[in-house]
Design a protein around this motif. Structure first.
Motif, mmCIF file in Angstrom:
data_model
loop_
_atom_site.group_PDB
_atom_site.id
_atom_site.type_symbol
_atom_site.label_atom_id
_atom_site.label_comp_id
_atom_site.label_asym_id
_atom_site.label_seq_id
_atom_site.Cartn_x
_atom_site.Cartn_y
_atom_site.Cartn_z
ATOM 1 N N LEU A 65 0.833 -1.199 0.000
ATOM 2 C CA LEU A 65 0.000 0.000 0.000
ATOM 3 C C LEU A 65 0.874 1.259 0.000
ATOM 4 O O LEU A 65 0.604 2.217 -0.740
ATOM 5 C CB LEU A 65 -0.931 -0.009 1.216
ATOM 6 N N ASN A 66 1.907 1.243 0.827
ATOM 7 C CA ASN A 66 2.827 2.394 0.841
ATOM 8 C C ASN A 66 3.496 2.583 -0.517
ATOM 9 O O ASN A 66 3.714 3.716 -0.958
ATOM 10 C CB ASN A 66 3.892 2.202 1.924
ATOM 11 N N LYS A 67 3.839 1.484 -1.169
ATOM 12 C CA LYS A 67 4.491 1.578 -2.472
ATOM 13 C C LYS A 67 3.568 2.240 -3.492
ATOM 14 O O LYS A 67 3.995 3.103 -4.276
ATOM 15 C CB LYS A 67 4.909 0.188 -2.960
ATOM 16 N N ILE A 68 2.272 1.852 -3.490
ATOM 17 C CA ILE A 68 1.302 2.476 -4.387
ATOM 18 C C ILE A 68 1.231 3.973 -4.118
ATOM 19 O O ILE A 68 1.265 4.802 -5.035
ATOM 20 C CB ILE A 68 -0.099 1.843 -4.190
ATOM 21 N N ARG A 69 1.124 4.322 -2.856
ATOM 22 C CA ARG A 69 0.982 5.728 -2.490
ATOM 23 C C ARG A 69 2.228 6.542 -2.845
ATOM 24 O O ARG A 69 2.129 7.672 -3.348
ATOM 25 C CB ARG A 69 0.705 5.834 -0.987
ATOM 26 N N ILE A 70 3.398 5.980 -2.602
ATOM 27 C CA ILE A 70 4.633 6.710 -2.891
ATOM 28 C C ILE A 70 4.836 6.872 -4.392
ATOM 29 O O ILE A 70 5.303 7.915 -4.867
ATOM 30 C CB ILE A 70 5.849 6.009 -2.241
ATOM 31 N N GLU A 71 4.472 5.843 -5.190
ATOM 32 C CA GLU A 71 4.576 5.972 -6.643
ATOM 33 C C GLU A 71 3.675 7.096 -7.145
ATOM 34 O O GLU A 71 4.049 7.868 -8.033
ATOM 35 C CB GLU A 71 4.205 4.651 -7.327
ATOM 36 N N LYS A 72 2.473 7.195 -6.586
ATOM 37 C CA LYS A 72 1.571 8.273 -6.971
ATOM 38 C C LYS A 72 2.122 9.611 -6.512
ATOM 39 O O LYS A 72 2.031 10.622 -7.235
ATOM 40 C CB LYS A 72 0.178 8.024 -6.357
ATOM 41 N N ALA A 73 2.707 9.650 -5.319
ATOM 42 C CA ALA A 73 3.302 10.896 -4.815
ATOM 43 C C ALA A 73 4.449 11.355 -5.713
ATOM 44 O O ALA A 73 4.590 12.551 -6.007
ATOM 45 C CB ALA A 73 3.804 10.699 -3.377
ATOM 46 N N GLU A 74 5.267 10.410 -6.171
ATOM 47 C CA GLU A 74 6.353 10.748 -7.093
ATOM 48 C C GLU A 74 5.798 11.382 -8.366
ATOM 49 O O GLU A 74 6.335 12.369 -8.881
ATOM 50 C CB GLU A 74 7.156 9.490 -7.447
ATOM 51 N N GLU A 75 4.719 10.797 -8.875
ATOM 52 C CA GLU A 75 4.100 11.323 -10.092
ATOM 53 C C GLU A 75 3.609 12.755 -9.875
ATOM 54 O O GLU A 75 3.805 13.625 -10.725
ATOM 55 C CB GLU A 75 2.933 10.411 -10.489
ATOM 56 N N LEU A 76 2.974 13.010 -8.732
ATOM 57 C CA LEU A 76 2.471 14.353 -8.430
ATOM 58 C C LEU A 76 3.612 15.347 -8.241
ATOM 59 O O LEU A 76 3.528 16.497 -8.679
ATOM 60 C CB LEU A 76 1.597 14.311 -7.172
ATOM 61 N N LEU A 77 4.686 14.914 -7.593
ATOM 62 C CA LEU A 77 5.833 15.799 -7.390
ATOM 63 C C LEU A 77 6.492 16.158 -8.708
ATOM 64 O O LEU A 77 7.057 17.241 -8.862
ATOM 65 C CB LEU A 77 6.857 15.130 -6.458
ATOM 66 N N ARG A 78 6.430 15.233 -9.688
ATOM 67 C CA ARG A 78 7.046 15.494 -10.994
ATOM 68 C C ARG A 78 6.182 16.374 -11.883
ATOM 69 O O ARG A 78 6.693 17.113 -12.712
ATOM 70 C CB ARG A 78 7.329 14.182 -11.732
ATOM 71 N N SER A 79 4.855 16.274 -11.744
ATOM 72 C CA SER A 79 4.006 16.898 -12.749
ATOM 73 C C SER A 79 3.082 17.989 -12.238
ATOM 74 O O SER A 79 2.611 18.792 -13.012
ATOM 75 C CB SER A 79 3.149 15.818 -13.421
ATOM 76 N N ASP A 80 2.779 18.047 -10.951
ATOM 77 C CA ASP A 80 1.806 19.012 -10.437
ATOM 78 C C ASP A 80 2.455 20.043 -9.527
ATOM 79 O O ASP A 80 3.338 19.714 -8.745
ATOM 80 C CB ASP A 80 0.703 18.292 -9.653
ATOM 81 N N ASP A 81 1.970 21.268 -9.649
ATOM 82 C CA ASP A 81 2.489 22.337 -8.810
ATOM 83 C C ASP A 81 1.612 22.480 -7.571
ATOM 84 O O ASP A 81 0.927 23.485 -7.374
ATOM 85 C CB ASP A 81 2.516 23.645 -9.607
ATOM 86 N N VAL A 82 1.588 21.451 -6.742
ATOM 87 C CA VAL A 82 0.847 21.484 -5.484
ATOM 88 C C VAL A 82 1.838 21.300 -4.346
ATOM 89 O O VAL A 82 2.930 20.765 -4.538
ATOM 90 C CB VAL A 82 -0.245 20.390 -5.422
ATOM 91 N N THR A 83 1.447 21.736 -3.165
ATOM 92 C CA THR A 83 2.373 21.659 -2.036
ATOM 93 C C THR A 83 2.569 20.211 -1.603
ATOM 94 O O THR A 83 1.713 19.357 -1.844
ATOM 95 C CB THR A 83 1.853 22.477 -0.841
ATOM 96 N N ILE A 84 3.675 19.973 -0.916
ATOM 97 C CA ILE A 84 3.973 18.631 -0.434
ATOM 98 C C ILE A 84 2.946 18.200 0.604
ATOM 99 O O ILE A 84 2.544 17.040 0.661
ATOM 100 C CB ILE A 84 5.406 18.581 0.130
ATOM 101 N N SER A 85 2.486 19.143 1.411
ATOM 102 C CA SER A 85 1.462 18.831 2.403
ATOM 103 C C SER A 85 0.170 18.374 1.728
ATOM 104 O O SER A 85 -0.475 17.419 2.175
ATOM 105 C CB SER A 85 1.198 20.061 3.279
ATOM 106 N N GLU A 86 -0.194 19.034 0.625
ATOM 107 C CA GLU A 86 -1.395 18.630 -0.124
ATOM 108 C C GLU A 86 -1.211 17.248 -0.737
ATOM 109 O O GLU A 86 -2.129 16.425 -0.733
ATOM 110 C CB GLU A 86 -1.700 19.663 -1.205
ATOM 111 N N ILE A 87 -0.030 16.996 -1.284
ATOM 112 C CA ILE A 87 0.244 15.691 -1.881
ATOM 113 C C ILE A 87 0.133 14.598 -0.831
ATOM 114 O O ILE A 87 -0.404 13.518 -1.085
ATOM 115 C CB ILE A 87 1.639 15.677 -2.542
ATOM 116 N N SER A 88 0.627 14.880 0.377
ATOM 117 C CA SER A 88 0.539 13.913 1.479
ATOM 118 C C SER A 88 -0.903 13.473 1.693
ATOM 119 O O SER A 88 -1.193 12.275 1.815
ATOM 120 C CB SER A 88 1.100 14.550 2.754
#
Length: 509
Positions: free
Chosen positions: A454-477
């Motif tokens: 489950l953590n792996k799924i979430r972290i892979e999605k977080a990586e994608e958001l960090l690469r492509s979206d201009d949202v804060t890290i807190s929001e991504i969390s």
């Protein structure tokens, strides 16, 4: 080397950092404050990014104190000089930092402009590369070039007269040339000067993997100079044994250097990604540009994968690579992100096909890393082609194995609801399983346990958001299912080796 001495400040007190930064006009004294950090751990990261010549550090700091910071820094980068700030009660710690290689120390209560400048000058004098001589004309010339690169103009008539004396001709070019591995930068400059007789040449004080030179020549000899540079690039093995050289178009005035550097030279250095086999790129000689007109059909590509037509998918990628090569102004970061997302989408497609391969699941992170580190389009496409060959082995039968329907439904549910409060008990209840049984059942089908997957799924999605979206890290969390921001950062670093902020800086640098 004729450039400013770069200084990094590490102190947990904001006012102290600001006080040092605004003590005086450091540039006029030959120094440049390149950054600051509030503790030793941040300091090590800033050192890696900014490559300072001198670090000014406090002793007592949270997370990593000055003593540990100096010890760690000098063990890995002994060439960086360190000046320690301390109070009277901290002299034992100061002694330890001196034993580990610190160059000098200043007592905070006695910190004043004159003493700090004297200590910095004394310390800079220990750095051979700087050849610290404030009165030296070569040093002044380096400072003038830094001003040009930063968008400033020379206003003092004495400064302009010195530039005219140094560069008497009305024909300038910027050159990025190869550096012989066995030669120092100064020797590389001498070699270039010997090859280009009658050309005024000065090294530009900017961080670069290859040395950058400002060339000044009589307009009547410009064609001869360009021909000699091309010959030297070929002799140096550029484009074969190393990156291509790049040469700007000519410009007529020293004060145009910054504009040409930003609008031509930096772009040319990026274009080398598409032309690794060329010995030299000259801005006015770039090939015709073919933009747009052709878009990669991701759905068609993935349909080839779904129907076990991996060879067709590979051929389609090769065709697209040729198109990318013609569109050489395309952003390199976007190209690498696109290729990384293709790898991600193919692995998701394989999961939808019930094809599992533990070897591919492990190696995909290596493919991500290799695409990101590729120095040319051809190298990046070779990485992707190797990935597709491994996919081909999996879909052929022996490389992958089919999962049972229950496991497929379970994984699909986790992928669809990862952004919600999702635990073993909730999922077991949804599928009418005993939690203990679900845990052992999951582990028997996957190499990791339920929570780790489950953590792996979430972290892979977080990586994608960090690469492509201009949202804060807190929001991504929150978007990937973590209610505790600090826990998210801890898990992210465990999986990627980087904090979310460092990961984002890496991809958006």
């Amino acid at each position: 080397m004729n450039r400013l001495c770069k200084v990094l400040i590490v102190d947990d007190e904001f006012l102290v950092r600001q006080g040092i930064k605004h003590h005086m006009n450091w540039e006029s004294e030959g120094f440049q404050i390149v950054g600051e950090a509030s503790n030793g751990e941040e300091g090590l990261e800033q050192v890696r990014l900014l490559k300072p010549d001198i670090v000014i550090t406090d002793i007592v700091m949270p997370i990593m104190d000055g003593e540990a910071f100096v010890r760690t820094l000098k063990a890995s980068q002994p060439q960086i000089e360190v000046i320690v700030l301390s109070s009277f009660s901290e002299f034992e710690y100061v002694r330890s930092t001196l034993q580990h290689g610190a160059a000098d120390y200043i007592l905070k209560p006695k910190l004043d402009t004159d003493e700090l400048l004297q200590v910095l000058q004394r310390t800079a004098g220990k750095i051979p590369e700087l050849q610290y001589e404030p009165s030296n004309e070569g040093w002044k010339l380096g400072q003038f070039m830094e001003k040009m690169l930063s968008g400033f103009a020379l206003e003092d008539e004495k400064d302009m007269a010195m530039v005219r004396d140094t560069f008497p001709h009305h024909c300038f070019r910027l050159l990025v040339s190869g550096k012989h591995s066995h030669l120092s930068q100064k020797d590389t400059e001498s070699k270039l000067l010997n090859y280009l007789a009658d050309v005024e040449c000065a090294m530009v004080p900017v961080e670069s993997e290859m040395p950058i030179f400002l060339l000044n020549v009589d307009p009547a000899k410009e064609e001869w100079m360009v021909g000699r540079i091309k010959e030297m690039a070929i002799e140096n093995g550029a484009g074969i044994k190393g990156p291509s050289w790049v040469l700007s178009d000519s410009f007529t005035s020293f004060d145009q250097m910054g504009e040409v550097y930003r609008n031509q030279l930096i772009k040319l250095m990026e274009y080398r990604f598409y032309y690794e086999d060329r010995s030299i790129l000259v801005f006015s000689e770039l090939p015709p540009l073919h933009t747009a007109g052709y878009q990669f059909n991701v759905n068609m590509f993935l349909q080839h994968v779904k129907r076990n037509r991996t060879e067709s998918a590979r051929e389609y990628l090769k065709e697209h690579a040729l198109t990318l090569g013609r569109d050489y102004i395309a952003d390199v970061f976007e190209i690498k992100s696109f290729l990384g997302n293709l790898i991600f989408n193919v692995t998701i497609t394989l999961a939808d096909m019930d094809v599992q391969s533990s070897a591919l699941e492990e190696s995909k992170y290596t493919y991500f890393k290799n695409v990101d580190g590729a120095s040319s389009l051809n190298e990046a496409m070779q990485v992707l082609d190797q990935f597709m060959l491994e996919v081909q082995e999996c879909t052929a039968g022996d490389g992958g194995k089919r999962s049972d329907p229950n496991m497929k439904m379970l994984l699909e549910y986790m992928h669809e609801h990862f952004d919600q409060p999702l635990g073993l008990a909730e999922v077991a209840k949804h599928f009418h399983f005993n939690p203990s049984y679900l845990s052992s059942y999951f582990s028997s089908h996957k190499k990791e346990g339920f929570n780790e997957y489950l953590n792996k799924i979430r972290i892979e999605k977080a990586e994608e958001l960090l690469r492509s979206d201009d949202v804060t890290i807190s929001e991504i969390s929150s978007m990937v299912g973590y209610s505790d921001h600090s826990y998210f950062c801890k898990v992210f670093k465990k999986f990627t080796g980087l904090s979310p902020s460092r990961y984002r800086r890496k991809f958006w640098a």
